[in-house]
Structure formats: structure tokens, C-alpha cells
Design an enzyme around this catalytic site. Sequence first.
Site, PDB file in Angstrom:
ATOM      1  N   LYS A 114       0.956 -49.653  61.689  1.00 51.03           N
ATOM      2  CA  LYS A 114       1.354 -48.893  62.873  1.00 51.03           C
ATOM      3  C   LYS A 114       0.586 -49.322  64.109  1.00 51.03           C
ATOM      4  O   LYS A 114       1.129 -49.301  65.212  1.00 51.03           O
ATOM      5  CB  LYS A 114       1.199 -47.390  62.631  1.00 51.03           C
ATOM      6  CG  LYS A 114       2.246 -46.869  61.657  1.00 51.03           C
ATOM      7  CD  LYS A 114       2.453 -45.390  61.760  1.00 51.03           C
ATOM      8  CE  LYS A 114       3.622 -44.964  60.880  1.00 51.03           C
ATOM      9  NZ  LYS A 114       3.628 -43.553  60.577  1.00 51.03           N
ATOM     10  N   LYS A 197      11.259 -51.196  53.921  1.00 50.76           N
ATOM     11  CA  LYS A 197      11.462 -49.784  53.609  1.00 50.76           C
ATOM     12  C   LYS A 197      12.451 -49.142  54.592  1.00 50.76           C
ATOM     13  O   LYS A 197      12.418 -49.456  55.780  1.00 50.76           O
ATOM     14  CB  LYS A 197      10.090 -49.100  53.712  1.00 50.76           C
ATOM     15  CG  LYS A 197      10.023 -47.694  53.222  1.00 50.76           C
ATOM     16  CD  LYS A 197       8.604 -47.156  53.344  1.00 50.76           C
ATOM     17  CE  LYS A 197       8.233 -46.858  54.790  1.00 50.76           C
ATOM     18  NZ  LYS A 197       6.985 -46.097  54.943  1.00 50.76           N
ATOM     19  N   LYS A 200      12.154 -44.260  59.597  1.00 51.61           N
ATOM     20  CA  LYS A 200      12.531 -43.618  60.862  1.00 51.61           C
ATOM     21  C   LYS A 200      12.222 -44.521  62.034  1.00 51.61           C
ATOM     22  O   LYS A 200      12.813 -44.392  63.091  1.00 51.61           O
ATOM     23  CB  LYS A 200      11.716 -42.333  61.060  1.00 51.61           C
ATOM     24  CG  LYS A 200      11.835 -41.341  59.943  1.00 51.61           C
ATOM     25  CD  LYS A 200      10.924 -40.149  60.180  1.00 51.61           C
ATOM     26  CE  LYS A 200      10.367 -39.689  58.851  1.00 51.61           C
ATOM     27  NZ  LYS A 200       9.881 -38.334  58.817  1.00 51.61           N
TER      28      LYS A 200
HETATM   29  P1  TYM Z   1       6.970 -39.160  56.115  1.00 48.98           P
HETATM   30  O1  TYM Z   1       7.297 -38.118  57.132  1.00 48.98           O
HETATM   31  O2  TYM Z   1       6.957 -40.592  56.538  1.00 48.98           O
HETATM   32  O3  TYM Z   1       7.955 -39.062  54.894  1.00 48.98           O
HETATM   33  C1  TYM Z   1       8.217 -37.836  54.207  1.00 48.98           C
HETATM   34  C2  TYM Z   1       8.418 -38.108  52.725  1.00 48.98           C
HETATM   35  O4  TYM Z   1       9.474 -39.051  52.535  1.00 48.98           O
HETATM   36  C3  TYM Z   1       9.031 -40.121  51.719  1.00 48.98           C
HETATM   37  N1  TYM Z   1       9.707 -41.364  52.166  1.00 48.98           N
HETATM   38  C4  TYM Z   1      10.385 -42.184  51.356  1.00 48.98           C
HETATM   39  N2  TYM Z   1      10.641 -42.132  50.039  1.00 48.98           N
HETATM   40  C5  TYM Z   1      11.388 -43.129  49.508  1.00 48.98           C
HETATM   41  N3  TYM Z   1      11.889 -44.162  50.243  1.00 48.98           N
HETATM   42  C6  TYM Z   1      11.649 -44.257  51.566  1.00 48.98           C
HETATM   43  N4  TYM Z   1      12.165 -45.267  52.279  1.00 48.98           N
HETATM   44  C7  TYM Z   1      10.865 -43.235  52.184  1.00 48.98           C
HETATM   45  N5  TYM Z   1      10.445 -43.012  53.466  1.00 48.98           N
HETATM   46  C8  TYM Z   1       9.730 -41.871  53.426  1.00 48.98           C
HETATM   47  C9  TYM Z   1       7.535 -40.201  51.955  1.00 48.98           C
HETATM   48  O5  TYM Z   1       6.871 -40.837  50.875  1.00 48.98           O
HETATM   49  C10 TYM Z   1       7.170 -38.734  52.083  1.00 48.98           C
HETATM   50  O6  TYM Z   1       6.965 -38.163  50.800  1.00 48.98           O
HETATM   51  N6  TYM Z   1       1.964 -38.908  55.753  1.00 48.98           N
HETATM   52  C11 TYM Z   1       3.221 -38.288  55.320  1.00 48.98           C
HETATM   53  C12 TYM Z   1       3.343 -36.827  55.696  1.00 48.98           C
HETATM   54  C13 TYM Z   1       2.221 -35.958  55.244  1.00 48.98           C
HETATM   55  C14 TYM Z   1       1.978 -35.521  53.923  1.00 48.98           C
HETATM   56  C15 TYM Z   1       0.831 -34.666  54.007  1.00 48.98           C
HETATM   57  C16 TYM Z   1       2.577 -35.769  52.692  1.00 48.98           C
HETATM   58  C17 TYM Z   1       1.280 -35.381  56.037  1.00 48.98           C
HETATM   59  N7  TYM Z   1       0.460 -34.598  55.303  1.00 48.98           N
HETATM   60  C18 TYM Z   1       0.288 -34.085  52.869  1.00 48.98           C
HETATM   61  C19 TYM Z   1       2.030 -35.169  51.564  1.00 48.98           C
HETATM   62  C20 TYM Z   1       0.897 -34.335  51.658  1.00 48.98           C
HETATM   63  C21 TYM Z   1       4.371 -39.043  55.980  1.00 48.98           C
HETATM   64  O7  TYM Z   1       4.200 -39.681  56.974  1.00 48.98           O
HETATM   65  O8  TYM Z   1       5.583 -38.802  55.399  1.00 48.98           O
END
Ligand code: TYM
Length: 336
Positions: A114, A197, A200
Site C-alpha cells: 500500500k 487478488k 476494492k
Molecule cells: P478487508 O476490508 O480488505 O476485507 C474484508 C474481508 O474480506 C476478505 N477478502 C477476501 N477474501 C477472499 N478473496 C478476496 N479477493 C478477498 N478480498 C478481501 C478479507 O480477508 C477480509 O476477511 N484488515 C482487514 C479488516 C480488519 C479486520 C480486523 C479483520 C480490521 N480489523 C480484525 C479481522 C479482524 C481488511 O482490510 O479487510
Amino acid sequence: MHGRIFSGIQPTHGIHLGNYLGAIRNWVVLQDSGAYECIYCIVDQHALTTLHDPGAMRANTREVAAALLASGIDPERSILFVQSHVPAHTQLYWVLGCVTPLGWLNRMTQFKEKAGKDREGAPLGLYAYPVLQAADILAYRATHVPVGEDQKQHLELSRDIAGAFNRKFGVDYFPLPEPMILGEATRVMSLRDGTKKMSKSDPSDMSRINLTDDPDTIALKIRRAKSDSILGIWYDPENRPEASNLLTIYAALAERPRAEVEAELRETPFSAFKTRLAELVIEKIAPISARMRELLAEPAEIDRLLARGAERAAAIAIPILEEVYRIVGFLPPVSR
Ligand code: TYM
């Protein structure tokens, strides 16, 4: 009860099929199993590391809430809330930041991706992001964290931070949270490039299916999805990343083992497979989009549900934070 689940999603954008298959659908299954206390959080403070548009932040936060509700998160059985509504997360973040060595943060690949080439210009928040993520989980002493595969490294760090706190203060206070990476589609790839991947942040909307896409858009995106000219569909991520990704999506949505679907599609031409896939995606996603639209027509109701969720979340997190403050030796205010 087998434990307490915590997971989060950023409101940087609408929700895509990767989020849905990698995370949200599992959140619903875990909620419905009745085996865990489930806490699900829209992590707006995490989104602020990259999103600096107040209007978009507000709209996305409600949209993500609507998507979670429309996908089957029940605000009675699960706790659903917005991170910035519960200050205990950032309060605990500071304490955890004081036991986290910089060397651990330097290893985080997501920061490197990032921040890109301009490391010096990247905000502190982006660097400290995984510490806040650990605080999210540990503020509830959660035992299990359902996520997609891309979050694995952050979760290992959360476990390390929990262990560092326990060791430094000679306590056994925080459980080491277990990642739960479930289902066939733990890493959904871009429709335009099967080695990247689905995300977003990809500038091309054609690279992903959003939960808000209408049936025509879904059909178009799948028709245009990158394919190859080999006859038949089978799983071979090394040599056929796009076919493998679409096959995985198909199996996950059909809720069938990949090998079983693969056996059925071995002789199917790519174009015929795409037609079947588009039908399945539309069948599964269209009801969610329709429900989202209904929910978004009443934003005040969404806000009310989220406020109630934050009260319930705070009722768990505040006593945990107080105990942490006691453990580290902060003098309590006299009234406590
Ligand atoms: P985020 O917002 O990027 O994504 C949310 C969830 O979606 C999953 N995900 C995917 N799974 C499969 N294939 C993909 N292409 C894909 N893109 C996203 C992510 O693995 C996630 O489970 N850092 C985290 C948010 C967060 C969090 C937490 C998660 C903040 N605090 C505490 C768990 C526990 C994030 O950016 O997810």
C-alpha cells in the site's frame, strides 16, 4: 459456546464477491451455527488510512452495513457496529503499540504494497494499521477470527502481540486468536488477471463483481472476464489462473466441493461455462442487491441498528480495557 468471534471489514468501497465468499458468507454460517458469540465490525478507522473523502466514508459505511444485513447478518444474534463508535479499540491500540517491536511491523507485506515506492510519504496510520487490527480483536478477547487468506499475516501478528502483552506483564490475559479461513474461495482473484487478488482498490470495476451490480452488469463482467483457449474447465492455478479462479467461484457459490464441479465441467467449453457461471452469480447476488436497496432507502434505521450494536460492543470492551489498564499499572480515576 465454542468461543467468541470477531471480524472486520473496511468501508473503503462497496463489497465485492471476494469479501462475500472469503469472509461475509462464513460470518453468516458461523452466526447461524449458534456455536459462537459473533461480533462484526465496520472498521472505518482502518479505512481512514487510505480514504480521505468524508462523503464517501459516510456512504460506504452505511452501504457496507446494508450489505452485511442483506447477506444474513442478524443484528439481534450478532453484534454489528462501527469501529469509531467504540473508543476502546483505539485506547487499547496505544497499549498494544507499546509492546509491539517495529521489526514486526516492518515485515508486513500489506504496508509495503500500500505504501508503494513513497514509503516516507505514507501515513503513520498505514504503518500502525496491524496494531489497531490486533486491538480490534483483543478488545473483546476474541478466540476466533474468520477472514480471507490475505489477512493471514495480520492475524499472526495479532497472536504475537497478544503473546507479547501476556509475557511482558506476566499474565495470561489475552487468548491467542485463531484465524478461521473457511470454504472453497479463500482467495478470489481478479476477473481481468487471475494472478491478482480481487480487490476494492483495483482501478478497473470490470475486475470485480460488486454486491450492488445488477444482473446485466454481472453478465457483462463475466462474459468479458479473461479466459484461455483450452477446451474444458479444470483446476490448474499455475497454468490456467483465470479458469481456476472462475471454477473456484462457481464451486463456492454452488456450495459444492471443487473436485465435484470440476469433474462435471471437464469437457465444457469456456463460453458455455461462463454462461452457467453468470446465471449462478446472478441467482445468488441479485436477492442480496435487492434487499440492500430496500435497507438503504431507510438510512435512519441502519444508523439506529448500528448505534445499538455499538452499545452492546462497548459493554464487552470497556471492562476488558479497564482490566488492561489495571494490569499495566495505570492509576484508576477515584470514582472507579
Ligand atoms: P478487508 O476490508 O480488505 O476485507 C474484508 C474481508 O474480506 C476478505 N477478502 C477476501 N477474501 C477472499 N478473496 C478476496 N479477493 C478477498 N478480498 C478481501 C478479507 O480477508 C477480509 O476477511 N484488515 C482487514 C479488516 C480488519 C479486520 C480486523 C479483520 C480490521 N480489523 C480484525 C479481522 C479482524 C481488511 O482490510 O479487510
